[in-house]
Design an enzyme around this catalytic site. Structure first.
Site, PDB file in Angstrom:
ATOM      1  N   TYR A   2       3.649   8.600  -9.363  1.00  0.00           N
ATOM      2  CA  TYR A   2       2.805   8.598  -8.156  1.00  0.00           C
ATOM      3  C   TYR A   2       1.382   9.072  -8.480  1.00  0.00           C
ATOM      4  O   TYR A   2       0.401   8.547  -7.966  1.00  0.00           O
ATOM      5  CB  TYR A   2       3.435   9.514  -7.090  1.00  0.00           C
ATOM      6  CG  TYR A   2       2.819   9.378  -5.714  1.00  0.00           C
ATOM      7  CD1 TYR A   2       1.827  10.268  -5.279  1.00  0.00           C
ATOM      8  CD2 TYR A   2       3.221   8.369  -4.852  1.00  0.00           C
ATOM      9  CE1 TYR A   2       1.253  10.138  -4.018  1.00  0.00           C
ATOM     10  CE2 TYR A   2       2.651   8.240  -3.590  1.00  0.00           C
ATOM     11  CZ  TYR A   2       1.665   9.138  -3.175  1.00  0.00           C
ATOM     12  OH  TYR A   2       1.088   9.003  -1.930  1.00  0.00           O
ATOM     13  N   PRO A  22       0.805  -1.236   0.000  1.00  0.00           N
ATOM     14  CA  PRO A  22       0.000   0.000   0.000  1.00  0.00           C
ATOM     15  C   PRO A  22       0.838   1.287   0.000  1.00  0.00           C
ATOM     16  O   PRO A  22       0.300   2.374  -0.077  1.00  0.00           O
ATOM     17  CB  PRO A  22      -0.820  -0.104   1.280  1.00  0.00           C
ATOM     18  CG  PRO A  22      -0.040  -1.014   2.156  1.00  0.00           C
ATOM     19  CD  PRO A  22       0.666  -1.967   1.253  1.00  0.00           C
ATOM     20  N   LYS A  45      -1.655   2.396  -4.564  1.00  0.00           N
ATOM     21  CA  LYS A  45      -1.948   2.010  -5.951  1.00  0.00           C
ATOM     22  C   LYS A  45      -3.009   0.929  -6.087  1.00  0.00           C
ATOM     23  O   LYS A  45      -3.558   0.740  -7.172  1.00  0.00           O
ATOM     24  CB  LYS A  45      -0.650   1.517  -6.627  1.00  0.00           C
ATOM     25  CG  LYS A  45       0.366   2.615  -6.851  1.00  0.00           C
ATOM     26  CD  LYS A  45      -0.159   3.663  -7.789  1.00  0.00           C
ATOM     27  CE  LYS A  45       0.686   4.936  -7.781  1.00  0.00           C
ATOM     28  NZ  LYS A  45      -0.158   6.117  -7.944  1.00  0.00           N
TER      29      LYS A  45
HETATM   30  C1  PHB Z   1      -4.635   5.658   3.242  1.00  0.00           C
HETATM   31  O1  PHB Z   1      -5.161   4.588   3.667  1.00  0.00           O
HETATM   32  O2  PHB Z   1      -5.145   6.791   3.430  1.00  0.00           O
HETATM   33  C2  PHB Z   1      -3.322   5.571   2.481  1.00  0.00           C
HETATM   34  C3  PHB Z   1      -2.747   4.323   2.289  1.00  0.00           C
HETATM   35  C4  PHB Z   1      -1.567   4.239   1.579  1.00  0.00           C
HETATM   36  C5  PHB Z   1      -0.969   5.401   1.078  1.00  0.00           C
HETATM   37  C6  PHB Z   1      -1.546   6.658   1.287  1.00  0.00           C
HETATM   38  C7  PHB Z   1      -2.737   6.740   2.003  1.00  0.00           C
HETATM   39  O3  PHB Z   1       0.195   5.303   0.384  1.00  0.00           O
END
Ligand code: PHB
Ligand code: APR
Length: 389
Positions: free
Chosen positions: A384, A292, A296
């Protein structure tokens, strides 16, 4: 029953695909193993690429996202005490990131399906996929104990990592690429005001992330041992550990409160090739899982659905099968780009058990390079924010 596209799985991928197809007058049925309440209780991702925002708007399910979502110029990175840079997608690509939770998206999709009279059959058991290597595939399942069959033209496998669709592709055809990381993420949700920004922290105690769902819903994560047990992580210990991983001025701004959700997720990279076999096409987590760290997972599910729905519409509306024949190759090009970006950020921001002083200096130098080189940061931002479809 008979339909044109049988969709296995009623998560974001399956619901979005069914909605886009239905809006183009293509018959489809969603078969979901769990209850709607169960699906809507899942706490998952929260940051959308701009391409995903545009797909949701084009599908007519972007209104609440535009009202309640929160735009960000990018995501911050902090390291070595006071060092800070911004993955500034607004500056380097002209596109912001949208903070809007997957749970809300799933709610919006279910509401849109209901409003159009979409067919989502939940709490089904024993889904079976048959004759996908012929011209007359069909799906079987049980509902309230009754055996049912749906004859269809195509099957969309949107049943996630643990679903059956991927497993329907013969072992001598499917190729699996997998990497498991030696740590997990311990995530917490609290009804507290979040920090203004979304920030990754690279810290000697481990990775941390400050994120959000809405002005009174915060989402935080800390890297944890693979065998960590929630029983050992009462809220107070989580908050202390989280604050220890951010610079003091940032930690002092974190508003703590009781957790309304707390869970541990392992990190893995996983890609299955091909994403199509005969009349079966995979979309979303059924075909790939990314750590995570780059947010993505949901965005890849949405881009798969963008490609697959466009291909099916071209076929049914114009009789043009070319996009469907190319679907797997087209989707995988973007999947591998996101898999690499997610692996890169995971490697850059986490502490690995086998890391030595040299490895840590490599992380530090890469972060300093991103902070001082506009071309390095532009390169990261274009990945990104999401590669073009
Ligand atoms: C989120 O759950 O808000 C989240 C998860 C992974 C990321 C950024 C935000 O890279
Ligand atoms: N029969 C019917 N439904 C099934 C079966 C099955 N055999 N197996 C799984 N399902 C359902 C699950 O209950 C789930 O609701 O398929 C759905 C798959 O949804 P997701 O796992 O959310 O996957 P996807 O729709 O691809 O969305 C990807 O969700 O898991 C997150 O991080 C991931 O953000 C990403 C997004």
């Amino acid at each position: 029953m008979r339909t044109q596209v049988a969709i296995i799985g009623g998560g974001p991928a399956g619901l979005l695909l069914s909605h886009i197809l239905h809006r183009s007058d293509i018959d489809c049925v969603v078969l979901e193993r769990r209850s709607r309440e169960y699906v809507l209780r899942r706490i998952r991702a929260g940051v959308l690429e701009w391409g995903s925002v545009e797909v949701l708007r084009a599908a007519g399910v972007g209104d609440r996202m535009d009202r309640e979502g929160h735009l960000h110029d990018g995501t911050g990175i902090v390291w070595s005490g006071s060092r800070h840079c911004l993955i500034d997608t607004k500056k380097f690509t002209g596109k912001p990131m949208m903070a809007y939770g997957q749970t809300a998206i799933t709610e919006d999709l279910y509401a849109a399906r209901d409003a159009m009279g979409g067919v989502v059959i939940d709490e089904v058991d024993d889904v079976g996929i048959h004759d996908i290597d012929g011209d007359t595939p069909f799906v079987t399942f049980r509902k309230n104990g009754d055996e049912q069959r749906i004859d269809c033209d195509y099957v969309a496998g949107c049943d996630g990592f643990r679903g059956i669709s991927r497993r329907t592709i013969p072992q001598d055809i499917i190729r699996i690429y997998e990497k498991e990381y030696p740590f997990g993420w311990l995530g917490i949700m609290s009804e507290t005001p979040p920090l203004d920004e979304i920030v990754y922290a690279n810290h000697p105690r481990g990775f941390a992330l400050a994120s959000q769902r809405n002005p009174m819903l915060s989402r935080y994560y800390i890297q944890c041992e693979l065998d960590a047990d929630l029983k050992d992580w009462p809220d107070d210990r989580f908050w202390d550990e989280l604050k220890a991983r951010f610079p003091t001025e940032m930690a002092d701004r974190i508003v703590t409160g009781p957790s309304i959700e707390k869970s541990i997720a392992p990190l893995r990279s996983f890609v299955a090739e091909p994403m199509s076999y005969g009349r079966l096409h995979l979309a979303g987590d059924s075909a790939h899982i990314v750590p995570p760290t780059g947010a993505k997972g949901l965005n890849l599910a949405i881009s798969d659905v963008h490609y697959l729905s466009s291909a099916l519409i071209a076929l049914y509306r114009d009789g043009d099968a070319k996009l469907l024949e190319q679907y797997s190759a087209t989707a995988l090009k973007r999947v591998w780009g996101a898999a690499r970006l997610s692996w890169y950020l995971t490697t850059l921001l986490h502490r690995f058990p086998d890391q030595g002083p040299f490895d840590l200096r490599m992380q530090e130098d890469e972060l300093e390079y991103l902070a001082r080189s506009e071309s390095a940061m532009r390169n990261l931002c274009e990945q990104y924010v999401g590669l073009p479809f």
